[in-house]
Design a protein around this motif. Structure first.
Motif, PDB file in Angstrom:
ATOM      1  N   GLY A 148      16.042   8.418 -11.223  1.00 26.72           N
ATOM      2  CA  GLY A 148      15.674   8.701  -9.844  1.00 26.72           C
ATOM      3  C   GLY A 148      16.810   9.250  -9.012  1.00 26.72           C
ATOM      4  N   ALA A 149      18.055   9.018  -9.453  1.00 25.97           N
ATOM      5  CA  ALA A 149      19.222   9.490  -8.697  1.00 25.97           C
ATOM      6  C   ALA A 149      19.632  10.910  -9.076  1.00 25.97           C
ATOM      7  CB  ALA A 149      20.393   8.538  -8.934  1.00 25.97           C
ATOM      8  N   LEU A 150      18.992  11.486 -10.100  1.00 26.98           N
ATOM      9  CA  LEU A 150      19.327  12.849 -10.501  1.00 26.98           C
ATOM     10  C   LEU A 150      18.975  13.835  -9.386  1.00 26.98           C
ATOM     11  CD1 LEU A 150      18.029  12.819 -14.205  1.00 26.98           C
ATOM     12  CD2 LEU A 150      20.394  12.594 -13.406  1.00 26.98           C
ATOM     13  N   GLU A 151      19.659  14.950  -9.365  1.00 31.28           N
ATOM     14  CA  GLU A 151      19.439  15.942  -8.311  1.00 31.28           C
ATOM     15  C   GLU A 151      19.278  17.330  -8.917  1.00 31.28           C
ATOM     16  OE1 GLU A 151      22.747  15.597  -5.674  1.00 31.28           O
ATOM     17  OE2 GLU A 151      22.098  13.679  -4.826  1.00 31.28           O
TER      18      GLU A 151
ATOM     19  N   ASN B  87      13.938  17.479 -12.502  1.00 30.74           N
ATOM     20  CA  ASN B  87      12.716  17.935 -13.176  1.00 30.74           C
ATOM     21  C   ASN B  87      12.556  17.276 -14.539  1.00 30.74           C
ATOM     22  OD1 ASN B  87      11.849  19.628 -11.099  1.00 30.74           O
ATOM     23  ND2 ASN B  87      13.174  21.297 -11.792  1.00 30.74           N
ATOM     24  N   ALA B  88      13.663  17.020 -15.226  1.00 27.37           N
ATOM     25  CA  ALA B  88      13.603  16.321 -16.508  1.00 27.37           C
ATOM     26  C   ALA B  88      13.086  14.902 -16.303  1.00 27.37           C
ATOM     27  CB  ALA B  88      14.981  16.305 -17.159  1.00 27.37           C
ATOM     28  N   ALA B  89      13.495  14.265 -15.199  1.00 24.53           N
ATOM     29  CA  ALA B  89      13.023  12.915 -14.887  1.00 24.53           C
ATOM     30  C   ALA B  89      11.522  12.927 -14.591  1.00 24.53           C
ATOM     31  CB  ALA B  89      13.795  12.349 -13.708  1.00 24.53           C
ATOM     32  N   LYS B  90      11.047  13.979 -13.934  1.00 23.90           N
ATOM     33  CA  LYS B  90       9.622  14.080 -13.620  1.00 23.90           C
ATOM     34  C   LYS B  90       8.789  14.240 -14.894  1.00 23.90           C
ATOM     35  CE  LYS B  90      10.335  16.156  -9.053  1.00 23.90           C
ATOM     36  NZ  LYS B  90      10.077  17.321  -8.194  1.00 23.90           N
ATOM     37  N   ILE B  91       9.318  14.960 -15.870  1.00 21.59           N
ATOM     38  CA  ILE B  91       8.611  15.119 -17.134  1.00 21.59           C
ATOM     39  C   ILE B  91       8.555  13.784 -17.875  1.00 21.59           C
ATOM     40  CG2 ILE B  91       8.761  16.187 -19.427  1.00 21.59           C
ATOM     41  CD1 ILE B  91       9.825  18.721 -17.993  1.00 21.59           C
TER      42      ILE B  91
ATOM     43  N   LEU C 233       0.873  -1.178   0.000  1.00 21.70           N
ATOM     44  CA  LEU C 233       0.000   0.000   0.000  1.00 21.70           C
ATOM     45  C   LEU C 233       0.905   1.222   0.000  1.00 21.70           C
ATOM     46  CD1 LEU C 233      -2.831  -0.925   2.526  1.00 21.70           C
ATOM     47  CD2 LEU C 233      -2.893  -0.973   0.030  1.00 21.70           C
ATOM     48  N   LEU C 234       0.829   2.003  -1.060  1.00 19.24           N
ATOM     49  CA  LEU C 234       1.797   3.072  -1.262  1.00 19.24           C
ATOM     50  C   LEU C 234       1.368   4.379  -0.611  1.00 19.24           C
ATOM     51  CD1 LEU C 234       3.102   2.854  -4.925  1.00 19.24           C
ATOM     52  CD2 LEU C 234       4.113   1.947  -2.848  1.00 19.24           C
ATOM     53  N   THR C 235       2.323   5.028  -0.009  1.00 20.84           N
ATOM     54  CA  THR C 235       2.176   6.433   0.368  1.00 20.84           C
ATOM     55  C   THR C 235       3.344   7.176  -0.265  1.00 20.84           C
ATOM     56  OG1 THR C 235       3.426   6.081   2.424  1.00 20.84           O
ATOM     57  CG2 THR C 235       1.023   5.975   2.561  1.00 20.84           C
ATOM     58  N   THR C 236       3.167   8.452  -0.518  1.00 20.18           N
ATOM     59  CA  THR C 236       4.262   9.256  -1.054  1.00 20.18           C
ATOM     60  C   THR C 236       5.276   9.501   0.054  1.00 20.18           C
ATOM     61  OG1 THR C 236       3.057  11.283  -0.531  1.00 20.18           O
ATOM     62  CG2 THR C 236       2.742  10.373  -2.726  1.00 20.18           C
ATOM     63  N   SER C 237       6.457   9.987  -0.318  1.00 21.12           N
ATOM     64  CA  SER C 237       7.523  10.171   0.675  1.00 21.12           C
ATOM     65  C   SER C 237       7.157  11.200   1.734  1.00 21.12           C
ATOM     66  CB  SER C 237       8.817  10.591  -0.027  1.00 21.12           C
ATOM     67  OG  SER C 237       8.624  11.804  -0.739  1.00 21.12           O
ATOM     68  N   ASP C 238       6.184  12.076   1.430  1.00 22.43           N
ATOM     69  CA  ASP C 238       5.756  13.045   2.445  1.00 22.43           C
ATOM     70  C   ASP C 238       4.526  12.561   3.213  1.00 22.43           C
ATOM     71  OD1 ASP C 238       3.965  13.265   0.390  1.00 22.43           O
ATOM     72  OD2 ASP C 238       4.269  15.405   0.026  1.00 22.43           O
TER      73      ASP C 238
ATOM     74  N   THR D 123       5.472  15.112  -8.779  1.00 20.71           N
ATOM     75  CA  THR D 123       5.990  14.083  -7.872  1.00 20.71           C
ATOM     76  C   THR D 123       7.151  14.625  -7.044  1.00 20.71           C
ATOM     77  OG1 THR D 123       5.344  12.286  -9.350  1.00 20.71           O
ATOM     78  CG2 THR D 123       7.119  11.813  -7.809  1.00 20.71           C
ATOM     79  N   THR D 124       7.175  14.271  -5.764  1.00 21.67           N
ATOM     80  CA  THR D 124       8.281  14.655  -4.888  1.00 21.67           C
ATOM     81  C   THR D 124       9.575  14.010  -5.381  1.00 21.67           C
ATOM     82  OG1 THR D 124       6.719  14.709  -3.051  1.00 21.67           O
ATOM     83  CG2 THR D 124       9.053  14.646  -2.475  1.00 21.67           C
ATOM     84  N   ASP D 125      10.680  14.735  -5.282  1.00 22.25           N
ATOM     85  CA  ASP D 125      11.967  14.246  -5.790  1.00 22.25           C
ATOM     86  C   ASP D 125      12.265  12.822  -5.322  1.00 22.25           C
ATOM     87  OD1 ASP D 125      12.102  16.804  -6.739  1.00 22.25           O
ATOM     88  OD2 ASP D 125      13.944  17.361  -5.685  1.00 22.25           O
ATOM     89  N   ALA D 126      12.002  12.553  -4.049  1.00 25.69           N
ATOM     90  CA  ALA D 126      12.365  11.263  -3.462  1.00 25.69           C
ATOM     91  C   ALA D 126      11.562  10.094  -4.028  1.00 25.69           C
ATOM     92  CB  ALA D 126      12.190  11.313  -1.941  1.00 25.69           C
ATOM     93  N   ASP D 127      10.442  10.382  -4.694  1.00 24.28           N
ATOM     94  CA  ASP D 127       9.568   9.318  -5.207  1.00 24.28           C
ATOM     95  C   ASP D 127       9.778   9.007  -6.679  1.00 24.28           C
ATOM     96  OD1 ASP D 127       8.192   8.856  -2.790  1.00 24.28           O
ATOM     97  OD2 ASP D 127       6.859  10.541  -3.157  1.00 24.28           O
ATOM     98  N   VAL D 128      10.575   9.808  -7.376  1.00 27.26           N
ATOM     99  CA  VAL D 128      10.664   9.698  -8.837  1.00 27.26           C
ATOM    100  C   VAL D 128      11.135   8.319  -9.284  1.00 27.26           C
ATOM    101  CG1 VAL D 128      11.805  10.568 -10.916  1.00 27.26           C
ATOM    102  CG2 VAL D 128      10.946  12.170  -9.195  1.00 27.26           C
TER     103      VAL D 128
END
Length: 416
Positions: free
Chosen positions: A289-292, A297-301, A229-234, A265-270
């Motif tokens: 997912g390891a990008l910072e 933001n490119a990964a989120k797109i 059961l998933l929750t986001t990192s926040d 999406t929160t950075d930690a969840d990408v």
């Protein structure tokens, strides 16, 4: 020691983070390599659309088919009349047959986008448990099925126990739900040779009941598998946003708003979401997912494009991405944004800007809109809104007005 799977399906479940528990992982793995294995997930018809909270298990069915097995989508036309009490604080509202049928019709739109239905050995099939539940004779059912259930054991399941521990009412109707769901597994095994039921980890007790019942009355060797059961990192429940549920049907939530949910999406969840909700290789998901910094933001797109393409098609994903670029990068109005069109009668002598934020879905209530404005989070045509009582009339909407709540939620308001 970590189990090394032989089947493509179990390996995919492990590598991508889908696997929470399995009743007999090695036994299931062995069954999967013997040939095509039918497996099902059930969906009660409680709304006109499935939402993002259902998407993880839809992806499980998609991977099942992609690895050479047969998915079964079970619509709960019968069980919806009872309502699953699992981890709920109160009884679900009871729906009539017409509402259930309408909801099933809406939900069915989603599955054909993710699964190939047909008559082939690995083609998906769709069932409705009303087919066997609606015609049950109550006394016969109690004698033949009910006698295999221990009330003591049913009371020990966490989904029931947590409700009783909080001294919240559990109706006899709801208490019967787990028996009906267990019986579903028996029927699908008998009719279609189904060997596996899957679901979220909140369904573990119901799944185990079905396996136990099938062994008792059909001498069947069948399996259960659950996803986390998933929750986001926040800490938020997956599938919820400030505006409510993230629906999968375009008539319930626009493809742009769906795309924007994933873009936010929160950075930690990408990385985790890329593995669960896209078909990109695991190595690429981990790399993205390891990008910072700005690179994430490119990964989120990429995440938003991939998930939206699966759900709404490549054209809708491209249009949503273009709209986002227009709104965020070029300062445009983004003509594909969710749009509120007001008639002359609705406008009357004008509406307050706070009312427009509510009508456009950017605030839940007038109080919420006023708080947004007071805190400086509301803009109209990119200018900060300072007066919640500002009246917007027909003359103010000769061109569409772009409303913005916070940094990422937008809508257009126009007149008919």
């Amino acid at each position: 020691m970590t189990y090394t799977p032989k089947s493509d399906f179990i390996r995919t479940m492990q590598e991508r983070g889908f696997l929470a528990d399995c009743t007999d992982l090695q036994g299931l793995d062995e069954a999967l390599i013997k040939g095509v294995l039918p497996a099902y997930i059930g969906y009660d018809a409680t709304a006109k659309s499935l939402h993002v909270g259902h998407l993880l298990n839809i992806m499980v069915l998609r991977w099942l088919q992609k690895t050479g097995h047969k998915p079964i989508t079970l619509m709960g036309g019968g069980t919806t009349k009872v309502g699953d009490p699992s981890f709920r604080s109160e009884e679900r509202p009871l729906l009539d047959a017409q509402a259930i049928e309408s909801n099933i019709s809406g939900m069915q739109q989603v599955f054909s986008k993710y699964l190939a239905y047909g008559a082939g050995p690995t083609d998906a099939i769709m069932l409705n448990n009303a087919e066997w539940l609606d015609g049950l004779n109550y006394l016969d059912f109690l004698r033949d099925v009910g006698r295999h259930f221990s009330v003591n054991r049913m009371l020990s399941f966490e989904s029931v126990k947590s409700r009783l521990d909080r001294e919240q009412s559990l109706s006899f109707l709801e208490f019967n739900y787990m028996i009906l769901q267990a019986y579903d597994f028996v029927e699908i095994y008998r009719r279609h040779g189904c060997l596996l039921q899957m679901g979220g980890s909140d369904q573990w007790g119901n799944i185990v009941n079905g396996i136990d019942l099938a062994r008792r009355i059909a001498d069947a060797e069948i399996f259960g598998l659950t996803t986390p059961l998933l929750t986001t990192s926040d800490g938020r429940k997956m599938g919820k946003s400030q505006g409510g549920a993230i629906w999968l049907n375009a008539d319930m939530l626009s493809p742009y708003e769906f795309w924007q949910f994933w873009r936010n999406t929160t950075d930690a969840d990408v990385g985790r979401f890329l593995k669960l909700y896209t078909e990109l290789p695991v190595e690429e998901c981990n790399r993205l997912g390891a990008l910072e910094g700005a690179e994430i933001n490119a990964a989120k797109i990429i995440l938003a494009n991939e998930v939206t393409t699966l759900c709404h098609g490549a054209e809708a994903a491209q249009t949503a991405a273009a709209t986002a670029r227009d709104v965020f990068e070029q300062g445009g109005t983004g003509e594909d944004l969710p749009t509120l069109t007001l008639t002359a009668d609705e406008l009357g002598e004008g509406l307050s800007i706070a009312q427009l934020f509510v009508r456009a879905g950017l605030a839940k209530s007038g109080k919420d809109a006023k708080r947004l404005i007071t805190e400086g989070g509301a803009r109209a045509n990119d200018a900060q809104v300072t007066d919640a009582g500002q009246i917007i009339g027909s003359d103010d909407l000769t061109t569409p007005m772009k409303l913005t709540a916070g940094k990422k939620r937008h809508a257009l308001v126009t007149r008919a």
